[in-house]
Every structure is written in structure tokens, then in C-alpha cells.
Motif scaffolding. Structure first.
Motif, mmCIF file in Angstrom:
data_model
loop_
_atom_site.group_PDB
_atom_site.id
_atom_site.type_symbol
_atom_site.label_atom_id
_atom_site.label_comp_id
_atom_site.label_asym_id
_atom_site.label_seq_id
_atom_site.Cartn_x
_atom_site.Cartn_y
_atom_site.Cartn_z
ATOM 1 N N VAL A 8 -11.302 38.097 67.843
ATOM 2 C CA VAL A 8 -11.619 36.671 67.805
ATOM 3 C C VAL A 8 -11.309 36.164 66.396
ATOM 4 O O VAL A 8 -11.968 36.564 65.436
ATOM 5 C CB VAL A 8 -13.097 36.396 68.144
ATOM 6 C CG1 VAL A 8 -13.381 34.896 68.095
ATOM 7 C CG2 VAL A 8 -13.459 36.979 69.511
ATOM 8 N N HIS A 29 -14.381 22.658 70.364
ATOM 9 C CA HIS A 29 -13.982 23.977 69.871
ATOM 10 C C HIS A 29 -15.202 24.849 69.606
ATOM 11 O O HIS A 29 -15.197 26.052 69.869
ATOM 12 C CB HIS A 29 -13.153 23.823 68.595
ATOM 13 C CG HIS A 29 -11.842 23.135 68.816
ATOM 14 N ND1 HIS A 29 -10.840 23.148 67.870
ATOM 15 C CD2 HIS A 29 -11.359 22.423 69.852
ATOM 16 C CE1 HIS A 29 -9.800 22.456 68.326
ATOM 17 N NE2 HIS A 29 -10.107 22.006 69.522
ATOM 18 N N ASN A 61 -16.538 26.166 72.814
ATOM 19 C CA ASN A 61 -15.653 27.185 73.365
ATOM 20 C C ASN A 61 -15.787 28.510 72.612
ATOM 21 O O ASN A 61 -15.760 29.589 73.223
ATOM 22 C CB ASN A 61 -14.202 26.710 73.307
ATOM 23 C CG ASN A 61 -13.271 27.629 74.065
ATOM 24 O OD1 ASN A 61 -13.461 27.882 75.250
ATOM 25 N ND2 ASN A 61 -12.265 28.151 73.371
ATOM 26 N N ALA A 62 -15.931 28.450 71.284
ATOM 27 C CA ALA A 62 -16.103 29.680 70.499
ATOM 28 C C ALA A 62 -17.362 30.409 70.927
ATOM 29 O O ALA A 62 -17.361 31.638 71.112
ATOM 30 C CB ALA A 62 -16.153 29.342 69.010
ATOM 31 N N ARG A 110 -18.945 30.123 73.832
ATOM 32 C CA ARG A 110 -18.790 30.599 75.207
ATOM 33 C C ARG A 110 -17.941 31.867 75.259
ATOM 34 O O ARG A 110 -18.235 32.807 76.006
ATOM 35 C CB ARG A 110 -18.174 29.497 76.060
ATOM 36 C CG ARG A 110 -18.060 29.829 77.527
ATOM 37 C CD ARG A 110 -17.719 28.599 78.369
ATOM 38 N NE ARG A 110 -16.519 27.922 77.860
ATOM 39 C CZ ARG A 110 -16.513 26.655 77.483
ATOM 40 N NH1 ARG A 110 -17.617 25.926 77.511
ATOM 41 N NH2 ARG A 110 -15.392 26.097 77.063
ATOM 42 N N THR A 111 -16.881 31.912 74.455
ATOM 43 C CA THR A 111 -16.010 33.086 74.439
ATOM 44 C C THR A 111 -16.752 34.312 73.950
ATOM 45 O O THR A 111 -16.669 35.400 74.550
ATOM 46 C CB THR A 111 -14.788 32.815 73.537
ATOM 47 O OG1 THR A 111 -14.047 31.719 74.061
ATOM 48 C CG2 THR A 111 -13.894 34.041 73.454
ATOM 49 N N LEU A 112 -17.498 34.176 72.863
ATOM 50 C CA LEU A 112 -18.238 35.322 72.324
ATOM 51 C C LEU A 112 -19.307 35.788 73.308
ATOM 52 O O LEU A 112 -19.498 37.000 73.512
ATOM 53 C CB LEU A 112 -18.861 34.955 70.981
ATOM 54 C CG LEU A 112 -17.874 34.867 69.810
ATOM 55 C CD1 LEU A 112 -18.510 34.169 68.617
ATOM 56 C CD2 LEU A 112 -17.387 36.255 69.413
ATOM 57 N N ARG A 124 -19.248 35.538 76.545
ATOM 58 C CA ARG A 124 -18.623 36.202 77.685
ATOM 59 C C ARG A 124 -18.147 37.591 77.316
ATOM 60 O O ARG A 124 -18.273 38.540 78.121
ATOM 61 C CB ARG A 124 -17.451 35.350 78.207
ATOM 62 C CG ARG A 124 -16.854 35.874 79.506
ATOM 63 C CD ARG A 124 -17.884 35.913 80.609
ATOM 64 N NE ARG A 124 -17.324 36.381 81.878
ATOM 65 C CZ ARG A 124 -17.986 37.132 82.741
ATOM 66 N NH1 ARG A 124 -19.233 37.515 82.486
ATOM 67 N NH2 ARG A 124 -17.419 37.513 83.873
ATOM 68 N N LEU A 125 -17.592 37.749 76.141
ATOM 69 C CA LEU A 125 -17.182 39.076 75.694
ATOM 70 C C LEU A 125 -18.370 40.035 75.677
ATOM 71 O O LEU A 125 -18.265 41.193 76.132
ATOM 72 C CB LEU A 125 -16.550 38.994 74.299
ATOM 73 C CG LEU A 125 -15.143 38.401 74.211
ATOM 74 C CD1 LEU A 125 -14.753 38.154 72.767
ATOM 75 C CD2 LEU A 125 -14.123 39.317 74.885
ATOM 76 N N PRO A 162 -16.841 42.317 70.205
ATOM 77 C CA PRO A 162 -15.997 41.318 69.543
ATOM 78 C C PRO A 162 -15.792 41.672 68.075
ATOM 79 O O PRO A 162 -16.746 42.038 67.371
ATOM 80 C CB PRO A 162 -16.810 40.021 69.670
ATOM 81 C CG PRO A 162 -17.839 40.292 70.719
ATOM 82 C CD PRO A 162 -18.132 41.755 70.620
#
Length: 376
Positions: A113, A125, A128-129, A131-133, A135-136, A143
Motif C-alpha cells: 500500500v 481518497h 478508500n485508503a 477501506r482498502t486496509l 479489507r486486506l 499490509p
């Protein structure tokens, strides 16, 4: 004090979700020219053990620029941004490949990431950052976060990975932040000088009054003890305790042993995104307010309207962070502006109703909405 320190150490060690930051000096050879795979593997062993216990880890890793120094034929860390970005471009792949190889030996997968400050202060943004972390972590991935050195400009840099790590800890709601460096603890003076004493606990800012904090002692790193203390403060403002220690001591420190320095958290007083806005951004300009607007922004927590602005400084675009100042020029807040600097002069001192009537309905909006404004 001993009871407080011991309690904080237990809190850090028992944390279900940790953000761990490791510095370049802990991962590279003495000359800084290549990765120290033994040190990297030792770090991964510690983190993999926690994952095997069912806990989550986010790793914020420096070392990309340092890993690119050797392949580029450089003798030391570059000082200009373009060469740093070239080194990061070469080194980032080598760094993540080394982590993937080490974690895969434990049956774990990593996910890279790369962030810039700009990515995580703009609303969409930022969301989204996070949400991405999340989900990982849900998928069982480790991550590995780093600043996106290859494309970041001076204006949108975090500046060091200590601050980035503290902000990531806030972003993911970590139970604790662990900062790994090349010294075992914070000291009240340079550790190399006789008479300097270890500081086992920082409970309040006042505890730092007698501490002389120096800069980086590494030729490959960009931070230093100053940035680590600042990172602990950022995490503390989010209610997150911080442990500072060296890689060789981290296993004992996480087991509750009296290793390193622990920083007590403070009560969280701001929404998470506003803490990012306060700590992760660099202002591109300044807006000077009259006294009425200062009171509206600081005391009544209102949005900033054109009527209360008396001066515009700098060159910024809509969406950029700007400092908000009182009539004497003191910074009182920071926010994301809805107008470019070139648009604002003709709007100053006028009500949004008048502006909508004369210029069109799109001008009936705030200069900075209160949701994008943090009082400092």
C-alpha cells in the motif's frame, strides 16, 4: 509511574491490531548500500508470531530508497527529490519481494500500500485508503505501507514514515503503535554521551521538558528521535499508546518486559479525518480572517464564508489545504478550500447570497466547509 509504564506495556503487548514501523537503519547494512536480509527476517519472525496468535499487524516499512542506493551505484542516500524517487522506484520492488519471501515462509501473504498525504486528506481518497486496509486485514493479508516516494512531490509528502505510521494507526483504529529504530529507548540526552539516562515512560508532554532530542543519526534514514516523539504525539491524540524500541528488543518489549519507552495516549478530541488534516497536510496558502470570522470558526465551529476573509496569500487550487489565520497572521485552523486563489479576491467581504445573485448559484457555497476544517 512504574505501574503506569507496566500497564501501558501490557496494553501494547495485548493489542489485537498493531501498526509497526521499522526504519531504514534497522533494515540496511552498515553502509546503507543494501538490505540486511537477516534483520528483515528477524522482524518478519516477530510479526508472523503475532499473526499466528490471531492478531493483526500493519507494517509501515522504510527502506525503499536505501534499497535502491546500491543498484543505482550511489555511495550514499541522495538529497535531491528526483534521485530519491529514482532510488525508491528501484528499491521498492526489492523491498516488497524480500518481505513476501520472508512472510511466505510462515504461510502469509503481503499486500503493498503506497500512500501520499494527498491521497488521505481528500475525503474520497481517505475513505478508500481506510477501506482498502480494512479489507486486506479481513482477508488475512499483512499490509506493507510506505510513502509513495516515486510520485510524491515536496508539497504532498508526509516527510517521514514515523508520522505516516502514526496516521495509519489512527486510520485503522490500531490498539498500539510500535516504532522500531536503531536505539533501544528515548534518552534524556544523546545516548552516546555519558550521563544520559533512559526515559522508560512519557506520560505527558511535560515529561519531555528535560529531554534533549536530536535528529537522525543514520546516513540512510530521513527521520530521527524528533519525528518519533512527534509520531507518538499524533498517535496519542487519537488515544493510541506508542512503544519505541529497537528490533533486537521488540519481542521482550511486546511480552511486557521493561524495554524501550512507552508513550501514554491522550483522550481523542477530534474526528479521525480531521486529525489527518491537521497532521498529514502541508498548507499551500493562507487565508486571513477578520475577528468575527475567527470567532465563528474557532468558537462556534462554523464553516468559513467569503464575508469574513480579508486576505489571500499563496497560489493554490480548489481542494488544496490552506492555513486559516487571525488578523495578526497567527494560524488558527487548516482546511480544504473550495476555491482557487485566483478566484477568491473578488469574493471577499461578500455574502454567499449576494454572490449567488450576481455570479450564479454555484457561488452560494462555503470557502471551507466545517467538515473540511480543523481548528489547531
Amino acid at each position: 509511574m512504574p505501574d503506569t509504564a507496566a500497564r501501558l506495556r501490557r496494553t501494547v503487548g495485548a493489542g489485537q491490531r498493531l501498526v509497526v514501523k521499522v526504519g531504514s537503519s534497522s533494515l540496511t547494512s552498515a553502509d546503507g548500500g543494501h538490505l540486511d536480509h537477516g534483520a528483515l527476517s528477524a522482524l518478519v519472525d516477530v510479526l508472523a508470531t503475532r499473526r499466528a496468535q490471531g492478531r493483526q499487524v500493519v507494517l509501515v516499512s522504510s527502506g525503499a530508497i536505501a534499497a535502491g542506493i546500491g543498484p543505482l551505484g550511489l555511495s550514499r542516500r541522495p538529497t535531491d527529490l528526483a534521485t530519491q524517487q529514482a532510488a525508491a522506484s528501484v528499491g521498492q520492488g526489492a523491498l516488497v519481494a524480500a518481505y513476501q519471501a520472508a512472510f511466505s515462509a510462515h504461510g502469509l501473504t503481503v499486500g503493498q500500500v503506497l500512500l501520499t498525504a494527498d491521497d488521505v486528506t481528500r475525503r474520497a481518497h481517505y475513505t478508500n485508503a481506510r477501506r482498502t486496509l480494512e479489507r486486506l486485514l479481513e482477508l488475512g493479508i499483512v499490509p506493507i505501507v510506505n510513502e509513495n516516494d516515486t510520485v510524491a512531490t515536496q508539497e504532498i509528502r508526509f516527510g517521514d514514515n514515523d508520522r505516516l505510521a502514526a496516521l495509519v494507526a489512527d486510520l485503522v483504529g490500531a490498539d498500539a503503535l510500535v516504532l522500531l529504530t536503531d536505539v533501544d529507548s528515548l534518552y534524556d540526552g544523546p545516548p552516546s554521551q555519558g550521563g544520559s539516562r533512559r526515559v522508560p515512560l512519557v506520560e505527558t508532554v511535560a515529561d519531555l521538558d528535560a529531554v534533549r532530542i536530536g535528529g537522525t543519526g543514520s546516513s540512510v534514514g530521513s527521520g530521527g528521535m524528533v519525528t518519533k516523539v512527534e509520531a507518538a504525539g499524533i498517535a496519542g491524540a487519537a488515544g493510541i499508546p506508542t512503544l519505541l524500541t529497537r528490533l533486537a528488543d521488540v519481542t521482550g518489549a511486546l511480552a511486557g518486559e521493561d524495554r524501550g519507552t512507552v508513550f501514554a495516549p491522550a483522550a481523542a478530541t477530534r474526528a479521525s479525518r480531521k486529525r489527518w488534516l491537521a497532521h498529514a497536510t502541508t498548507a499551500r496558502g493562507r487565508l486571513v480572517l477578520d475577528e468575527g470570522a475567527v470567532a465563528a470558526v474557532t468558537h462556534r465551529r462554523k464553516s468559513l464564508l467569503p464575508a469574513g476573509i480579508v486576505g489571500v496569500e499563496g497560489a493554490f487550487a480548489a481542494g488544496d489545504p490552506v492555513d486559516v489565520c487571525d488578523p495578526e497572521g497567527a494560524v488558527i485552523a487548516r482546511g480544504l478550500v473550495n476555491y482557487a486563489a485566483s478566484e477568491l479576491p473578488r469574493l471577499l467581504g461578500r455574502s454567499t447570497r449576494d454572490l449567488a445573485r450576481d455570479l450564479g448559484p454555484e457561488y452560494e457555497r462555503e470557502v471551507i466547509h466545517r467538515d473540511d476544517l480543523v481548528v489547531l
